[in-house]
Design an enzyme around this catalytic site. Structure first.
Site, PDB file in Angstrom:
ATOM      1  N   CYS A 277      42.350  49.106   4.060  1.00  0.00           N
ATOM      2  CA  CYS A 277      41.951  48.520   2.771  1.00  0.00           C
ATOM      3  C   CYS A 277      40.528  49.172   2.603  1.00  0.00           C
ATOM      4  O   CYS A 277      39.433  49.203   3.471  1.00  0.00           O
ATOM      5  CB  CYS A 277      41.521  47.278   3.003  1.00  0.00           C
ATOM      6  SG  CYS A 277      40.389  46.540   1.620  1.00  0.00           S
ATOM      7  N   TYR A 377      40.557  39.153  -8.950  1.00  0.00           N
ATOM      8  CA  TYR A 377      42.062  39.432  -9.236  1.00  0.00           C
ATOM      9  C   TYR A 377      42.254  39.087 -10.673  1.00  0.00           C
ATOM     10  O   TYR A 377      43.106  38.685 -11.275  1.00  0.00           O
ATOM     11  CB  TYR A 377      42.963  38.548  -8.429  1.00  0.00           C
ATOM     12  CG  TYR A 377      42.951  38.986  -7.108  1.00  0.00           C
ATOM     13  CD1 TYR A 377      43.795  39.916  -6.634  1.00  0.00           C
ATOM     14  CD2 TYR A 377      42.174  38.280  -6.166  1.00  0.00           C
ATOM     15  CE1 TYR A 377      43.886  40.470  -5.372  1.00  0.00           C
ATOM     16  CE2 TYR A 377      41.959  38.741  -4.680  1.00  0.00           C
ATOM     17  CZ  TYR A 377      42.969  39.667  -4.374  1.00  0.00           C
ATOM     18  OH  TYR A 377      42.899  40.266  -3.098  1.00  0.00           O
TER      19      TYR A 377
HETATM   20  C1  DNO Z   1      40.980  39.891  -0.561  1.00  0.00           C
HETATM   21  C2  DNO Z   1      41.992  40.080   0.553  1.00  0.00           C
HETATM   22  C3  DNO Z   1      42.108  39.281   1.590  1.00  0.00           C
HETATM   23  C4  DNO Z   1      43.302  39.568   2.697  1.00  0.00           C
HETATM   24  C5  DNO Z   1      43.396  38.987   3.981  1.00  0.00           C
HETATM   25  C6  DNO Z   1      44.702  39.549   4.337  1.00  0.00           C
HETATM   26  O1  DNO Z   1      40.995  40.073  -1.561  1.00  0.00           O
HETATM   27  O2  DNO Z   1      42.114  41.536   0.918  1.00  0.00           O
HETATM   28  O3  DNO Z   1      41.741  37.730   1.553  1.00  0.00           O
HETATM   29  O4  DNO Z   1      44.347  38.789   1.722  1.00  0.00           O
HETATM   30  O5  DNO Z   1      42.268  39.251   4.713  1.00  0.00           O
HETATM   31  O6  DNO Z   1      45.007  38.674   5.401  1.00  0.00           O
END
Ligand code: DNO
Length: 405
Positions: A277, A377
């Site tokens: 990420c 989102y």
């Molecule tokens: C936020 C996401 C996180 C992710 C979790 C994975 O936008 O990237 O909440 O889903 O940390 O377990």
């Protein structure tokens, strides 16, 4: 790269129809209503697949559930307390059920108590839209003066403590409530929704758990579930800490390249992989995202592509979510490293040579500002992010003008 998109299920205000118009190829989803620690049953999985498979008018969408985000790890497993053994067995069972339904990529995280954390969900940026922001001074104000955590003062430099005291003195009750809600109630996808008292109780339970202990619990989790994943053909991929530094005195063990390298080595299997990420890791100046992709790429099973603007050069600092091609991470270099990794895999005959990516988060722009989708989102902000990323991917992959193959 496979262009995927996160969907929170039928209640998500951004629909399957919307994502088709954004040019999405596959869906990332989770059974958020199933309590953490319980088994995801074949019937529940099948139902979500059916929901993803049709448009609003009932005709086929042509989309499938390709990535699970997240199959959450319970607090009991992270602490090795209470029901942790049963939860591990259930986790394995869920993996088996997902594999039987044809799903191969499963994302999760190992952050204690809090999942991703922001202090402001509607921070106004120069163009007039809004985005999410982590402000260290607001966070310290919450920690020191709302939560009143013992020992909190030691975790912030004096300048931050002083600024936090001043900030707190200027907050009205509504602002204090809003800040508490943003931090404690859990952002979309978080496994826990907490009151302030729940948070205090959780923190007390972590009192004796150091980063080293948490890491050993993490390894025990992997030792239990990776063999199942290997057997059924699932690629697990751990999401980094967001933000990538300790919060509220809680240990965080997936914040840096060294953290990932250690966990990849601790259980050395292709089924034990990474969700890279760029937004989470990019909030720290010492994380080099294109370099991490080059060095750890072999185990990267899922990509969250987003960018942050860092407001400080300290490890622990404020940041806001920038446009996908702006901010601290050189996104073009990162995408080039991903394409190079995909080519290596293809040449090696690996089945998983196409890595799923999703445009992670998006700023709220245009009609997003009234739609009130899940924080982070929105439809148009993400669509814009995906379109920009797709542009770079297309250019880099062009047979004549792109990277030499
Ligand atoms: C936020 C996401 C996180 C992710 C979790 C994975 O936008 O990237 O909440 O889903 O940390 O377990």
């Amino acid at each position: 790269m496979r262009q995927t998109w996160r969907w929170f299920g039928p209640k998500d205000l951004v629909s399957i129809d919307d994502m088709l118009q954004a040019g999405v190829e596959g869906v990332v989803s989770a059974l958020h209503h199933v309590p953490t620690g319980a088994v995801w049953s074949p019937a529940e999985i099948e139902q979500r697949q059916a929901e993803i498979g049709r448009r609003r008018d009932g005709t086929p969408s042509g989309l499938a559930w390709e990535v699970v985000e997240s199959l959450p790890v319970s607090e009991d497993v992270k602490k090795q307390k209470g029901e942790w053994r049963a939860h591990l067995a259930n986790y394995g069972e869920s993996l088996r059920n997902l594999a039987a339904a044809g799903i191969e990529v499963v994302c999760y995280n190992f952050m204690p108590v809090l999942d991703w954390t922001r202090t402001d969900l509607t921070y106004k940026v120069a163009h007039g839209g809004t985005c999410m922001r982590f402000d260290l001074v607001d966070f310290a104000a919450f920690d020191l003066f709302i939560l009143e955590r013992r020992g909190a003062a030691e975790d912030y430099p004096e300048t931050v403590r002083e600024a936090a005291a001043e900030r707190f003195a200027g907050m009205d009750d509504g602002q204090k409530e809003q800040l508490t809600g943003n931090i404690a109630f859990g952002l979309p996808g978080a496994a826990e929704t907490m009151t302030l008292d729940d948070l205090r109780r959780h923190l007390a339970e972590y009192g004796a758990i150091s980063a080293e202990t948490l890491r050993s619990h993490f390894t025990a989790f992997l030792e239990a579930v990776v063999p199942v994943a290997e057997e059924v053909g699932i690629r697990l991929c751990c999401h980094p800490d967001d933000p990538p530094f300790p919060l509220l005195g809680l240990p965080r063990v997936m914040s840096t390249e060294a953290d990932y390298a250690a966990i990849m080595q601790a259980v050395d299997s292709p089924a034990n992989g990474i969700t890279l990420c760029s937004g989470s890791l990019g909030a720290r100046p010492d994380n080099d995202l294109p370099g991490m992709m080059e060095r750890l790429g072999d185990r990267v099973h899922f990509l969250h592509l987003r960018n942050v603007y860092r407001e400080s050069d300290q490890v622990q600092g404020s940041f806001y979510e920038d446009e996908h091609l702006a901010g601290a991470t050189d996104m073009v270099a990162l995408l080039a490293a991903v394409i190079a990794e995909e080519r290596r895999r293809k040449a090696a005959g690996r089945r998983d040579h196409t890595i799923p990516m999703r445009p992670d988060h998006g700023q709220d722009i245009l009609d997003d500002l009234g739609r009130r989708a899940q924080p982070g989102y929105p439809s148009i902000g993400r669509l814009k992010g995906l379109a920009e990323l797709r542009g770079v991917m297309t250019a880099l992959s062009h047979p004549r003008w792109g990277m030499a193959s």
